[in-house]
Structures are given as C-alpha cells and as structure tokens.
Design an enzyme around this catalytic site. Sequence first.
Site, short mmCIF file in Angstrom:
data_model
loop_
_atom_site.label_atom_id
_atom_site.label_comp_id
_atom_site.label_asym_id
_atom_site.label_seq_id
_atom_site.Cartn_x
_atom_site.Cartn_y
_atom_site.Cartn_z
N HIS A 22 0.83 -1.20 0.00
CA HIS A 22 0.00 0.00 0.00
C HIS A 22 0.87 1.26 0.00
O HIS A 22 0.68 2.17 -0.82
CB HIS A 22 -0.92 -0.02 1.22
CG HIS A 22 -1.76 1.21 1.35
ND1 HIS A 22 -2.96 1.36 0.71
CD2 HIS A 22 -1.56 2.36 2.04
CE1 HIS A 22 -3.46 2.55 1.00
NE2 HIS A 22 -2.62 3.17 1.81
N GLU A 23 1.81 1.33 0.93
CA GLU A 23 2.68 2.50 1.04
C GLU A 23 3.61 2.62 -0.16
O GLU A 23 3.94 3.73 -0.58
CB GLU A 23 3.48 2.47 2.34
CG GLU A 23 2.63 2.60 3.58
CD GLU A 23 1.75 3.85 3.61
OE1 GLU A 23 2.14 4.90 3.05
OE2 GLU A 23 0.66 3.77 4.18
#
Length: 64
Positions: free
Chosen positions: A17-18
């Site tokens: 996600h990051e």
Amino acid sequence: MTIVIFIIIICVIVISHELGHFLLAKANGITVKEFFVGMGPTLCSFTKGGTKYSLKLFPVGGAC
C-alpha cells in the site's frame, strides 16, 4: 504460529500500500522525505537519495 503468519500478511499489505503512494509520488516529481513501515520506535533506518527508509517496532501501519 498463527500470530506470526498474521503479522507477515499485515506487513505485506502495508508495504504494498505505502509503496504505491511512494512510487506515485516519485513518478510525479514529489519529494518523499521518509518512507517507513510500522509505528513506534525505529528499529533500523538508512537514507538514500534524500529519502529516509525506516522499519519501526509495531507492524500496524506505515507512511511515506
């Protein structure tokens, strides 16, 4: 054993996600000052290309 598998799965989700945020920012010329996975005290970190990469103690989130 179940807790270890759960933590690994959470880490993979948070990192992917990051990493999406990180890659999109870099592709658009936005400076990323820090990219980290986890919350709390820093376990280890290094700086490369103006970005500080960190691994923190509690694997419950991340930021960039």
